[in-house]
Scaffold this motif. Structure first.
Motif, PDB file in Angstrom:
ATOM      1  N   GLU A 291       0.918  -1.218  -0.052  1.00 35.14           N
ATOM      2  CA  GLU A 291       0.049  -0.015  -0.035  1.00 35.14           C
ATOM      3  C   GLU A 291       0.999   1.244  -0.137  1.00 35.14           C
ATOM      4  O   GLU A 291       0.709   2.250  -0.549  1.00 35.14           O
ATOM      5  CB  GLU A 291      -0.998  -0.193   1.247  1.00 35.14           C
ATOM      6  CG  GLU A 291      -1.999  -1.197   0.833  1.00 35.14           C
ATOM      7  CD  GLU A 291      -2.783  -1.400   2.331  1.00 35.14           C
ATOM      8  OE1 GLU A 291      -2.233  -1.127   3.428  1.00 35.14           O
ATOM      9  OE2 GLU A 291      -3.366  -2.324   2.212  1.00 35.14           O
TER      10      GLU A 291
ATOM     11  N   ILE B  90       0.627   4.176  -2.740  1.00 33.51           N
ATOM     12  CA  ILE B  90       0.626   5.846  -2.301  1.00 33.51           C
ATOM     13  C   ILE B  90       1.663   6.408  -3.047  1.00 33.51           C
ATOM     14  O   ILE B  90       1.499   7.685  -3.608  1.00 33.51           O
ATOM     15  CB  ILE B  90       0.748   5.801  -0.747  1.00 33.51           C
ATOM     16  CG1 ILE B  90      -0.384   5.487   0.090  1.00 33.51           C
ATOM     17  CG2 ILE B  90       0.923   7.470  -0.305  1.00 33.51           C
ATOM     18  CD1 ILE B  90      -0.312   5.484   1.658  1.00 33.51           C
TER      19      ILE B  90
ATOM     20  N   ILE C 139       0.501   7.007  -6.548  1.00 35.46           N
ATOM     21  CA  ILE C 139      -0.258   8.278  -6.501  1.00 35.46           C
ATOM     22  C   ILE C 139       0.178   9.487  -6.477  1.00 35.46           C
ATOM     23  O   ILE C 139       0.046  10.520  -7.328  1.00 35.46           O
ATOM     24  CB  ILE C 139      -1.441   7.889  -5.354  1.00 35.46           C
ATOM     25  CG1 ILE C 139      -2.288   6.888  -5.323  1.00 35.46           C
ATOM     26  CG2 ILE C 139      -2.481   9.318  -5.102  1.00 35.46           C
ATOM     27  CD1 ILE C 139      -3.087   6.706  -4.253  1.00 35.46           C
TER      28      ILE C 139
ATOM     29  N   LYS D 294      -5.979   5.562 -12.460  1.00 32.92           N
ATOM     30  CA  LYS D 294      -5.845   5.622 -10.946  1.00 32.92           C
ATOM     31  C   LYS D 294      -5.478   3.907 -10.600  1.00 32.92           C
ATOM     32  O   LYS D 294      -6.264   3.243 -11.169  1.00 32.92           O
ATOM     33  CB  LYS D 294      -7.365   5.805 -10.387  1.00 32.92           C
ATOM     34  CG  LYS D 294      -7.161   5.779  -8.771  1.00 32.92           C
ATOM     35  CD  LYS D 294      -8.537   6.384  -8.160  1.00 32.92           C
ATOM     36  CE  LYS D 294      -9.755   5.647  -8.654  1.00 32.92           C
ATOM     37  NZ  LYS D 294      -9.995   4.384  -7.999  1.00 32.92           N
TER      38      LYS D 294
ATOM     39  N   THR E  54      -7.107   1.690  -4.972  1.00 38.05           N
ATOM     40  CA  THR E  54      -7.196   3.048  -4.546  1.00 38.05           C
ATOM     41  C   THR E  54      -8.541   3.557  -4.576  1.00 38.05           C
ATOM     42  O   THR E  54      -9.420   3.168  -5.224  1.00 38.05           O
ATOM     43  CB  THR E  54      -6.074   4.216  -5.192  1.00 38.05           C
ATOM     44  OG1 THR E  54      -6.412   4.144  -6.561  1.00 38.05           O
ATOM     45  CG2 THR E  54      -4.657   3.350  -5.246  1.00 38.05           C
TER      46      THR E  54
ATOM     47  N   THR F 135      -7.194  10.876  -3.031  1.00 42.20           N
ATOM     48  CA  THR F 135      -6.765   9.585  -3.266  1.00 42.20           C
ATOM     49  C   THR F 135      -6.052   8.779  -2.444  1.00 42.20           C
ATOM     50  O   THR F 135      -5.082   9.327  -1.766  1.00 42.20           O
ATOM     51  CB  THR F 135      -5.885   9.509  -4.715  1.00 42.20           C
ATOM     52  OG1 THR F 135      -6.967  10.309  -5.573  1.00 42.20           O
ATOM     53  CG2 THR F 135      -6.149   8.200  -5.098  1.00 42.20           C
ATOM     54  N   ASP F 136      -6.428   7.675  -1.799  1.00 41.81           N
ATOM     55  CA  ASP F 136      -5.806   6.975  -0.877  1.00 41.81           C
ATOM     56  C   ASP F 136      -5.970   5.332  -1.101  1.00 41.81           C
ATOM     57  O   ASP F 136      -7.193   5.069  -1.796  1.00 41.81           O
ATOM     58  CB  ASP F 136      -6.084   7.270   0.669  1.00 41.81           C
ATOM     59  CG  ASP F 136      -5.148   6.918   1.633  1.00 41.81           C
ATOM     60  OD1 ASP F 136      -4.249   6.135   1.540  1.00 41.81           O
ATOM     61  OD2 ASP F 136      -5.626   7.412   2.768  1.00 41.81           O
ATOM     62  N   VAL F 137      -5.319   4.602  -0.422  1.00 43.02           N
ATOM     63  CA  VAL F 137      -5.579   3.130  -0.454  1.00 43.02           C
ATOM     64  C   VAL F 137      -6.654   2.631   0.687  1.00 43.02           C
ATOM     65  O   VAL F 137      -7.113   1.547   0.567  1.00 43.02           O
ATOM     66  CB  VAL F 137      -4.291   2.278  -0.072  1.00 43.02           C
ATOM     67  CG1 VAL F 137      -3.133   2.504  -1.031  1.00 43.02           C
ATOM     68  CG2 VAL F 137      -3.566   2.626   1.116  1.00 43.02           C
TER      69      VAL F 137
END
Length: 363
Positions: A50, A54, A57, A77, A81, A150-152
Motif C-alpha cells: 500500500e 501511495i 499516487i 488510477k 485506491t 486519493t488513498d488506499v
C-alpha cells in the motif's frame, strides 16, 4: 471363548491432561506467537504494498501538476485506491487561485496532526509536501472548488478529505478576499476495505485463535495417545491384565509412607517364607521399596525372605529367582507400564506354581 471386553476410564484422560498442562500451555503459547507473527508479517507486506501504491499516487499527481509525464485520467488510477471528493462554493471579491491554498502547509500540517497520519505504517513520516500530492483541487467555472483525495484506505480518504475542507475554510477566509464560502458537497465515502494499517487488534485476535488451535490440537493428540498407548492407570486396567491391584496408586509425595504400609501388610497377612518382588518393565525404582520392606521385617522379627528383580520382563534371572519363591508381588508404573506387557507376564506366570499376590501401581 468369549472375548474379554476392555473398559476405559475417560476420567484418566482428564487426569493426564492435568499432568501435561505445562506442555499444553507451552504449545498454546508457541501457536499463539506463530499466529501473531504470521498476521504481523502479512499486515507488514500489505502495508509495504500500500505504501508503494501511495507513492504511485503521489508520482502521478506530481507529474500531472508539472506536466512532466503523461496526462493521467481516472482510468489510470491504480487498482486498490479510492477517491473521496468534496465541493465548495467561493464568492470572490477579487479573483484568485483558490486551489493553491488546498495544498498549503497551513492546511495539511493540521490534517496530519489531527488524524495522526504518521501513526499509519504506510504513512510513516509523512509531511505536508508529501500529502499535497494525494490531494487534487481544481476550480470549476468561477466559483466552484473541487477537492479530491486519493488513498488506499476508503475511510481514511474520506477522513482526510473532510479534514482538508474543515481546515481549508479558515485559511481561505484569512488569505482570500471572499464575500462567502460554502460547502456544497461534503467528503464522499468510497466503499472498500478499511483498517489498512498494522492493527494490534488483529494481531491479538490471531494470537488468541492460534492459542485455541494449539490447545485443541494438543487435546486431540493426547486423546489419540491415550487410546492407542494402552498403559496401566486404574484397577480395571490391572484386572484386565489378569491381576489384582494391591492398595491405592502410590504417589511420589507419600511413597515412603504407603510402601511402609505395604511392607506391614505383607508381613502380617501373608504366611510366606520366600517372596519375589519384581517390577514388570524396569520403570519403577525398587530402592525405596526394598528399604521399607527390609526395615519392617527387621522391626517385626519376621522370617520372610524377600528377593528383588528390577525388570522381570527382560531379566531372565528373575524367573530363576521365581522358581525359589512361594509368591510374587509385581510393581508397575502408572501411565508408563503397558497393559500388554502385564498380560504377557500373566500368561507366563500361569505356567508357574507360584502364588500371585497382585500388582502395586506407583507414579
Amino acid at each position: 471363548m468369549q472375548k474379554q471386553e476392555r473398559l476405559i476410564d475417560m476420567r484418566q484422560y482428564f487426569i493426564m491432561l492435568w499432568e501435561k498442562r505445562i506442555v499444553i500451555i507451552i504449545v498454546a503459547v508457541i501457536f499463539a506467537m506463530l499466529a501473531s507473527g504470521y498476521n504481523y508479517i502479512k499486515q507488514t507486506k500489505e502495508s509495504a504494498s500500500e505504501k508503494a501504491l501511495i507513492s504511485t499516487i503521489m508520482k502521478q499527481n506530481h507529474d500531472a501538476y508539472y506536466g512532466t509525464g503523461k496526462l493521467y485520467t481516472d482510468a489510470d488510477k491504480p487498482s486498490g485506491t479510492y477517491n473521496s471528493a468534496a465541493m465548495l462554493c467561493l464568492d470572490y471579491k477579487k479573483g484568485k487561485d483558490a486551489g493553491l491554498l488546498v495544498g498549503s502547509a497551513d492546511v495539511l500540517d493540521k490534517v496530519i496532526a489531527e488524524l495522526k497520519l504518521s501513526n499509519y505504517s504506510d504513512m510513516k513520516g509523512i509531511s505536508a509536501d508529501d500529502l499535497k500530492w494525494m490531494v487534487n483541487s481544481n476550480v470549476l467555472g468561477e466559483k466552484i472548488l473541487n477537492i479530491v483525495v486519493t488513498d488506499v484506505d476508503p475511510k481514511r480518504a474520506h477522513d482526510i478529505c473532510e479534514k482538508v475542507v474543515e481546515n481549508y475554510i479558515p485559511v481561505a477566509k484569512k488569505y482570500l478576499d471572499l464575500n462567502s464560502i460554502q460547502v456544497i458537497d461534503g467528503a464522499s465515502m468510497p466503499t472498500g476495505k478499511t483498517e489498512r494499517y498494522i492493527s494490534k487488534k488483529q494481531i491479538v485476535k490471531s494470537g488468541i485463535k492460534g492459542g485455541i488451535i494449539g490447545i485443541c490440537g494438543m487435546l486431540f493428540l493426547l486423546l489419540i495417545l491415550f487410546l492407542l498407548i494402552d498403559t496401566l492407570r486404574t484397577e480395571l486396567d490391572v484386572e484386565y491384565a489378569g491381576f489384582k491391584k494391591i492398595g491405592k496408586t502410590i504417589c511420589k509425595r507419600d511413597m515412603a509412607v504407603e510402601l511402609k504400609k505395604l511392607a506391614y501388610t505383607l508381613s502380617a497377612d501373608y504366611e510366606i517364607k520366600n517372596i519375589l518382588v519384581a517390577d514388570v518393565d524396569g520403570k519403577f525404582d525398587h530402592s525405596i521399596l526394598k528399604s521399607s520392606i527390609d526395615n519392617v521385617l527387621k522391626h517385626t522379627g519376621s522370617n520372610m525372605k524377600v528377593m528383588y528383580c528390577d525388570d522381570l520382563q527382560h531379566d531372565p534371572i528373575g524367573f530363576e529367582m521365581l522358581s525359589r519363591c512361594e509368591a510374587i508381588l509385581l510393581t508397575a508404573t502408572y501411565g508408563k507400564t503397558k497393559v500388554r506387557d502385564l498380560k504377557d507376564l500373566n500368561s507366563i506366570l500361569k505356567l508357574v506354581d507360584t502364588e500371585r499376590i497382585g500388582v502395586v501401581l506407583a507414579k
